[in-house]
Design a protein around this motif. Structure first.
Motif, short mmCIF file in Angstrom:
data_model
loop_
_atom_site.label_atom_id
_atom_site.label_comp_id
_atom_site.label_asym_id
_atom_site.label_seq_id
_atom_site.Cartn_x
_atom_site.Cartn_y
_atom_site.Cartn_z
N PHE A 138 -4.81 1.60 -5.65
CA PHE A 138 -4.02 2.16 -4.66
C PHE A 138 -3.58 3.72 -5.52
CE2 PHE A 138 -2.97 -1.51 -2.71
CZ PHE A 138 -3.17 -1.55 -1.36
N ILE A 139 -3.68 4.75 -4.75
CA ILE A 139 -3.28 5.85 -5.29
C ILE A 139 -2.28 7.02 -4.52
CG2 ILE A 139 -4.65 8.40 -5.49
CD1 ILE A 139 -6.86 6.93 -6.33
N LEU A 140 -1.65 7.26 -4.35
CA LEU A 140 -0.15 7.68 -3.64
C LEU A 140 0.40 8.85 -4.46
CD1 LEU A 140 2.35 4.05 -4.58
CD2 LEU A 140 0.37 4.73 -2.62
N THR A 141 0.63 9.22 -3.26
CA THR A 141 1.14 10.85 -4.16
C THR A 141 2.31 10.81 -4.88
OG1 THR A 141 2.55 10.74 -1.91
CG2 THR A 141 -0.02 11.27 -1.65
N PRO A 142 2.90 11.77 -5.16
CA PRO A 142 4.27 11.48 -5.93
C PRO A 142 5.86 11.39 -5.01
CG PRO A 142 3.10 13.70 -6.75
CD PRO A 142 2.13 13.23 -6.11
N GLU A 143 5.41 12.27 -3.95
CA GLU A 143 6.00 11.96 -2.48
C GLU A 143 6.28 10.11 -2.59
OE1 GLU A 143 3.94 13.89 -1.96
OE2 GLU A 143 5.18 15.84 -3.24
N GLU A 144 5.60 9.57 -2.23
CA GLU A 144 5.00 8.23 -1.85
C GLU A 144 5.77 7.25 -3.16
OE1 GLU A 144 1.74 8.22 1.06
OE2 GLU A 144 0.44 8.48 -0.59
N ILE A 145 5.13 7.83 -4.14
CA ILE A 145 5.66 6.69 -5.45
C ILE A 145 7.09 6.98 -5.34
CG2 ILE A 145 6.11 7.04 -8.29
CD1 ILE A 145 3.17 7.69 -8.09
N ASP A 146 7.86 7.93 -5.26
CA ASP A 146 9.34 8.19 -5.16
C ASP A 146 10.15 7.43 -4.30
OD1 ASP A 146 9.60 10.09 -7.39
OD2 ASP A 146 9.41 12.03 -5.72
N GLY A 147 9.48 7.65 -3.47
CA GLY A 147 10.23 7.30 -1.97
C GLY A 147 10.07 5.27 -2.22
N VAL A 148 8.89 4.42 -2.89
CA VAL A 148 8.40 3.33 -2.80
C VAL A 148 9.91 3.30 -3.94
CG1 VAL A 148 6.95 1.72 -3.49
CG2 VAL A 148 6.46 2.93 -1.88
N ALA A 149 9.64 3.74 -4.69
CA ALA A 149 10.67 3.84 -6.40
C ALA A 149 11.98 3.24 -5.70
CB ALA A 149 10.37 4.83 -7.23
N ALA A 150 12.41 4.23 -5.34
CA ALA A 150 13.47 4.13 -4.05
C ALA A 150 14.33 2.95 -3.68
CB ALA A 150 14.04 6.25 -3.66
N TYR A 151 12.84 3.04 -3.21
CA TYR A 151 13.34 1.68 -1.70
C TYR A 151 13.28 0.52 -2.78
CZ TYR A 151 12.17 -2.15 1.37
OH TYR A 151 11.92 -3.90 1.84
N ILE A 152 12.44 0.04 -3.73
CA ILE A 152 12.71 -1.53 -4.51
C ILE A 152 14.23 -0.76 -4.96
CG2 ILE A 152 11.87 -2.22 -6.64
CD1 ILE A 152 8.87 -1.71 -5.19
N LEU A 153 14.25 0.24 -5.79
CA LEU A 153 15.51 0.20 -6.74
C LEU A 153 17.38 -0.07 -5.26
CD1 LEU A 153 14.81 3.41 -8.75
CD2 LEU A 153 14.98 0.96 -9.25
N GLY A 154 17.09 0.66 -4.57
CA GLY A 154 17.83 0.39 -3.98
C GLY A 154 17.44 -0.83 -2.59
N LEU A 155 16.38 -2.04 -2.82
CA LEU A 155 16.63 -3.41 -2.27
C LEU A 155 17.66 -4.09 -3.47
CD1 LEU A 155 13.15 -4.08 -2.42
CD2 LEU A 155 14.64 -3.91 -0.44
N ASN A 156 18.29 -3.80 -4.69
CA ASN A 156 18.85 -4.57 -5.70
C ASN A 156 20.46 -4.58 -5.71
OD1 ASN A 156 19.84 -5.75 -8.04
ND2 ASN A 156 19.42 -3.91 -9.15
N LYS A 157 20.50 -3.46 -4.64
CA LYS A 157 22.23 -2.89 -3.98
C LYS A 157 22.68 -4.00 -3.08
CE LYS A 157 21.84 1.50 -5.78
NZ LYS A 157 20.80 2.18 -6.84
N LYS A 158 21.53 -4.69 -2.64
CA LYS A 158 21.58 -5.74 -1.08
C LYS A 158 22.17 -7.05 -1.49
CE LYS A 158 18.63 -2.58 1.87
NZ LYS A 158 18.31 -2.19 2.69
#
Length: 107
Positions: A87-107
């Motif tokens: 997959f080739i993701l844009t920088p914004e998509e990478i930021d969003g997916v990273a933010a989402y995954i990191l947020g899973l650790n807080k749930k």
């Protein structure tokens, strides 16, 4: 004196570096993960969910790994891997997916 200087720099750098990139949209990251990654990975916060592909780690498990940081996720998402589609993701998509995954650790 030098130790005090280094301590001050370390505190400044840790305060200046956000936990997740400013402007990262975890909601968009979740949507992209569901659309793109969920055919192999369990992408949600449900700890009972299993990945469709038994070799693909659940995103919640990735989030809880001690080695998972914003930087490690971004590097991973920019790199090709033998067992994943390229997959080739844009920088914004990478930021969003990273933010989402990191947020899973807080749930």
């Amino acid at each position: 004196m030098r130790l005090a200087f280094l301590s001050t720099v370390a505190v400044f750098l840790s305060a200046a570096a956000p936990a997740v990139a400013a402007g990262a949209d975890p909601t968009a990251g979740a949507r992209l993960a569901k659309e793109t990654c969920s055919s192999c990975h369990a992408v949600g916060a449900d700890t009972a969910a299993q990945s469709p592909d038994s070799k693909a780690p659940r995103f919640i498990d990735v989030a809880k790994m001690p080695s998972t940081t914003e930087l490690s996720l971004k590097v991973f998402l920019r790199s090709s891997h033998r067992n994943m589609p390229n997959f080739i993701l844009t920088p914004e998509e990478i930021d969003g997916v990273a933010a989402y995954i990191l947020g899973l650790n807080k749930k």
